[in-house]
Design an enzyme around this catalytic site. Structure first.
Site, PDB file in Angstrom:
ATOM      1  N   CYS A 125       0.856  -1.179   0.000  1.00 56.05           N
ATOM      2  CA  CYS A 125       0.000   0.000   0.000  1.00 56.05           C
ATOM      3  C   CYS A 125       0.891   1.229   0.000  1.00 56.05           C
ATOM      4  CB  CYS A 125      -0.909  -0.015   1.228  1.00 56.05           C
ATOM      5  SG  CYS A 125      -1.884   1.494   1.425  1.00 56.05           S
ATOM      6  N   CYS A 160      -5.664   6.625  -2.364  1.00 48.49           N
ATOM      7  CA  CYS A 160      -4.940   5.384  -2.651  1.00 48.49           C
ATOM      8  C   CYS A 160      -3.591   5.772  -3.225  1.00 48.49           C
ATOM      9  CB  CYS A 160      -5.716   4.510  -3.634  1.00 48.49           C
ATOM     10  SG  CYS A 160      -4.817   3.031  -4.180  1.00 48.49           S
TER      11      CYS A 160
END
Length: 295
Positions: free
Chosen positions: A78, A229
């Site tokens: 991530c 994101c």
């Protein structure tokens, strides 16, 4: 006793569990419980902070970012979480990192370098490619993406640590009205799912720009719509860069609901060896878990 911190990168939020020696019994059920915004701590994802050797990772980075989506599924890595991960290591005193210094962290997507830039952190996500190559760039996409109440739109698949599909919309009003309460339908369906980034170009596309500018929303596999994101902003910049052709810049500002991130991408229109993501990392709370069984 298991200690944790809560942190976020542009409001993409995470619970980080301290487990340096790898003794925590981490299960999908536990992940879902911790990520639940009513019954647990609430998060888009959960990160176990563990030494690579203790996690069985034979890699150059001393620390392994064991990342899990809020639905209990494991993910490669991530981008926003990696910055929060390093900020936490620094705060705990488990690493030292001066301005301009770099540390390697281990992820399921490989060993990735993270550097400190004043109050910000920058991660190089490494090699990337437009999955369909130059033909997909020329065609404008290699898949179709359908949102509720809208006809199918072309999407461009980008391989970058995590899988991504990027869709462009004509204006901000359409972007803001988009229904992301249900997963977009991508066809052909990616075998392992995909994040879907939806962007609107904000810069003047008629001239050479030093800095591209995008507005973006995202639906993440395993988490739903999130406020940001990290790898998705990089994929969005890569796609916009590919669509823009020779006039497109290598440097991008991407505005997401949770803030602003910056991307530096190098390579051709369809592949490259480096893509850097820069942004903030904030630690907001810490505490102890009282109902986690540690073996």
């Amino acid at each position: 006793m298991t200690t944790f911190v809560k942190g976020h990168g542009t409001e993409n939020d995470f619970v980080l569990l301290d487990d340096p020696e790898g003794t925590l019994d981490l299960t999908p059920e536990l992940i879902r419980h911790l990520a639940d915004r009513r019954a647990g701590l609430g998060a888009d994802g959960v990160i176990r902070v563990v030494r690579s050797a203790a996690a069985g990772q034979d890699a150059a980075g001393e620390w392994f970012m064991d990342y899990w989506n809020s639905d209990g599924s494991a993910a490669e890595m991530c981008g926003n979480g990696s910055r929060v991960f390093v900020a936490h290591l620094l705060r705990r005193g488990w690493i030292t990192l001066g301005d301009g210094d770099e540390v390697a962290i281990t992820t399921r997507g490989g060993v990735l370098p993270v550097s400190r830039r004043g109050d910000l952190f920058s991660i190089d996500l490494g090699a990337w490619q437009v999955a369909g190559g130059p033909a997909a760039v020329t065609a404008g996409g290699d898949v179709t993406v359908t949102f509720p109440g809208m006809p199918p739109l072309p999407g461009l698949s980008v391989a970058l640590s995590n899988p991504h599909v990027v869709v462009v919309l004509p204006d901000v009003a359409t972007l803001e009205a988009l229904d992301l309460t249900v997963p977009p339908v991508v066809e052909p369906a990616p075998p392992h799912g995909t994040n879907v980034e939806i962007v609107v170009p904000m810069h003047d596309q008629s001239i050479q720009n030093e800095l591209g500018h995008l507005r973006m929303r995202v639906h993440e596999r395993g988490s739903g719509e999130t406020r940001s994101c990290g790898t998705g902003t990089v994929a969005a910049a890569i796609a916009a860069r590919a669509w823009g052709g020779d006039l497109a810049p290598d440097h991008w500002r991407v505005d997401v609901p949770g803030g602003t991130l910056y991307v530096d991408a190098e390579g051709t229109s369809s592949e490259g060896d480096s893509a850097k993501l820069t942004g903030p990392a904030v630690i907001v709370a810490e505490g102890e878990l009282v109902d986690v069984v540690v073996s």
